[in-house]
Design an enzyme around this catalytic site. Structure first.
Site, PDB file in Angstrom:
ATOM      1  N   SER A  31      35.279  -8.817   6.520  1.00 26.18           N
ATOM      2  CA  SER A  31      35.334  -8.217   7.422  1.00 26.18           C
ATOM      3  C   SER A  31      36.994  -7.876   7.391  1.00 26.18           C
ATOM      4  O   SER A  31      37.778  -8.641   7.230  1.00 26.18           O
ATOM      5  CB  SER A  31      34.946  -9.166   9.149  1.00 26.18           C
ATOM      6  N   HIS A  62      26.993   0.352  11.569  1.00 29.44           N
ATOM      7  CA  HIS A  62      26.788  -0.238  10.555  1.00 29.44           C
ATOM      8  C   HIS A  62      26.999   1.116   9.265  1.00 29.44           C
ATOM      9  O   HIS A  62      26.125   1.272   9.174  1.00 29.44           O
ATOM     10  CB  HIS A  62      26.051  -1.891  10.430  1.00 29.44           C
ATOM     11  N   HIS A  84      23.713  -9.902   5.315  1.00 30.12           N
ATOM     12  CA  HIS A  84      24.265 -11.348   5.231  1.00 30.12           C
ATOM     13  C   HIS A  84      22.767 -12.091   5.318  1.00 30.12           C
ATOM     14  O   HIS A  84      21.393 -11.561   6.195  1.00 30.12           O
ATOM     15  CB  HIS A  84      24.999 -11.565   6.719  1.00 30.12           C
ATOM     16  N   TYR A  86      22.068 -14.115   8.029  1.00 30.64           N
ATOM     17  CA  TYR A  86      21.759 -14.481   9.384  1.00 30.64           C
ATOM     18  C   TYR A  86      21.344 -12.953   9.863  1.00 30.64           C
ATOM     19  O   TYR A  86      20.421 -12.788  10.739  1.00 30.64           O
ATOM     20  CB  TYR A  86      23.138 -14.805   9.828  1.00 30.64           C
ATOM     21  N   GLU A  87      21.309 -11.993   9.562  1.00 28.34           N
ATOM     22  CA  GLU A  87      21.175 -10.615   9.414  1.00 28.34           C
ATOM     23  C   GLU A  87      19.335 -10.504   9.679  1.00 28.34           C
ATOM     24  O   GLU A  87      18.885  -9.903  10.431  1.00 28.34           O
ATOM     25  CB  GLU A  87      21.167  -9.658   8.618  1.00 28.34           C
ATOM     26  N   ALA A 114      35.731 -13.172   5.067  1.00 29.36           N
ATOM     27  CA  ALA A 114      36.461 -14.260   6.279  1.00 29.36           C
ATOM     28  C   ALA A 114      36.025 -14.993   6.559  1.00 29.36           C
ATOM     29  O   ALA A 114      34.857 -14.664   6.223  1.00 29.36           O
ATOM     30  CB  ALA A 114      36.382 -13.134   7.497  1.00 29.36           C
ATOM     31  N   MET A 212      29.302 -16.958   6.090  1.00 29.45           N
ATOM     32  CA  MET A 212      28.295 -16.743   6.224  1.00 29.45           C
ATOM     33  C   MET A 212      28.271 -15.929   5.196  1.00 29.45           C
ATOM     34  O   MET A 212      26.861 -15.412   4.966  1.00 29.45           O
ATOM     35  CB  MET A 212      28.003 -16.311   7.609  1.00 29.45           C
ATOM     36  N   SER A 213      28.467 -16.091   4.016  1.00 28.49           N
ATOM     37  CA  SER A 213      28.361 -14.891   2.963  1.00 28.49           C
ATOM     38  C   SER A 213      28.833 -15.146   1.587  1.00 28.49           C
ATOM     39  O   SER A 213      28.689 -16.584   1.553  1.00 28.49           O
ATOM     40  CB  SER A 213      29.448 -13.847   3.221  1.00 28.49           C
ATOM     41  N   ASN A 236      40.475 -17.499  11.254  1.00 25.56           N
ATOM     42  CA  ASN A 236      40.499 -18.888  12.246  1.00 25.56           C
ATOM     43  C   ASN A 236      40.709 -20.679  11.658  1.00 25.56           C
ATOM     44  O   ASN A 236      39.849 -20.293  10.400  1.00 25.56           O
ATOM     45  CB  ASN A 236      39.324 -18.160  13.294  1.00 25.56           C
ATOM     46  N   HIS A 248      34.361 -14.427  17.525  1.00 28.00           N
ATOM     47  CA  HIS A 248      34.754 -13.269  17.001  1.00 28.00           C
ATOM     48  C   HIS A 248      35.628 -12.173  17.397  1.00 28.00           C
ATOM     49  O   HIS A 248      36.322 -11.710  15.716  1.00 28.00           O
ATOM     50  CB  HIS A 248      33.441 -12.073  16.547  1.00 28.00           C
TER      51      HIS A 248
END
Ligand code: HPA
Length: 273
Positions: A31, A62, A84, A86-87, A114, A212-213, A236, A248
């Site tokens: 990101s 995308h 990802h 989660y997708e 990120a 998450m990656s 963050n 996000h």
């Protein structure tokens, strides 16, 4: 069709377009870094959609394409848009591009992301060299029948993040006077951000960042003997550290704020790796 045959068809489609061009480094942009792909010289764009067997995102807007071109004098292959877990992709799909890069003869993998900052002495905007990772979720891209053509059944993870490339990253940061933290990245499946208890657990376990990656890609690369370097941007403070909800937007804002520095570091690492 066997996975290895699919991968070979994907790689041969790509090499047919590249002709004599031979990328040396594969770059996965997290990101906020995506527009580095737009800065390549003499770019060739290949839509995921056109590559046989490649996963294709159905999310509107995308960007899903490879951009191959010169960055700092080196031929690189950028993924603009990564897959990802989660997708809903399977682990095999998440790492499909990385395996294709290996078959294209690319042996250096540069992963960026990120991440939420677990280390309380750091702050959003800090960049972290990934020295190791923790995966507690059971899913693994190497699970299932081993693809012997790619690598062995059991493989070492003690140098999944290549020691020499870590030194290249340290030297690059020093040259550019960019403070570069170092630490352990811990994978969570997402798409929810972690709970405060999960973040405390991550810290006790020895993690400095959560995200998450990256981990599936690093595992697939280690399986194939590719050399990986990884940089996380702490976008963050992870959940529960500050008395505020995560969102996000904050991730994107911080990514935007440190983009220049992050991109300069990536360029210098690519130049000297
Ligand atoms: N957790 C997981 N992934 C993330 C975060 C986070 O706090 N920030 C950016 N990606």
């Amino acid at each position: 069709m066997k996975m290895i045959e699919m991968l070979r068809e994907s790689a041969s489609y790509i090499s047919g377009i590249l002709v004599a061009r031979k990328p040396e480094v594969a770059l996965v942009l997290g990101s906020g870094l995506g527009d580095l792909a737009e800065q390549l010289e003499n770019p060739i764009f290949i839509d995921y959609h056109d590559i046989p067997h490649f996963p294709v995102s159905t999310v509107p807007g995308h960007k899903g394409r490879l951009v191959i071109g010169k960055l700092e004098g080196k031929e690189v292959c950028c993924m603009q848009g990564r897959f990802h877990y989660y997708e809903g992709w399977s682990m095999d799909q998440v790492v499909y591009p990385i395996r294709t890069f290996h078959l294209l003869g690319i042996d250096k993998l540069f992963l960026t992301n990120a991440a939420g900052c677990v280390n309380k002495s750091w702050e959003p905007g800090n960049l972290m060299l990934i020295t190791d990772h923790i995966k507690i979720m059971a899913e693994c891209p190497a699970r299932g029948a081993n693809i012997d053509e790619l690598g062995p059944r059991f493989f070492d993870m003690s140098s999944a993040y290549d020691k020499e490339l870590q030194n290249v990253a340290r030297a690059a940061a020093k040259k550019l006077s960019i403070p570069l933290k170092e630490g352990v990245y811990m994978l969570f499946a997402g798409p929810n951000f972690e709970t405060p208890a999960e973040v405390r657990f991550a810290r006790i376990a020895g993690a400095d960042a959560v995200g998450m990656s990256t981990v599936p890609e690093a595992i697939a690369a280690a399986h194939m003997g590719m050399r990986t370097v990884g940089i996380s941007c702490m976008t963050n403070m992870a959940a529960g550290i500050l008395d505020q909800p995560l969102n996000h937007e904050e991730v994107l804002e911080t990514g935007e704020r440190v983009k220049k520095e992050f991109q300069a570091l990536v360029r210098e690492i690519v130049r000297t790796c």
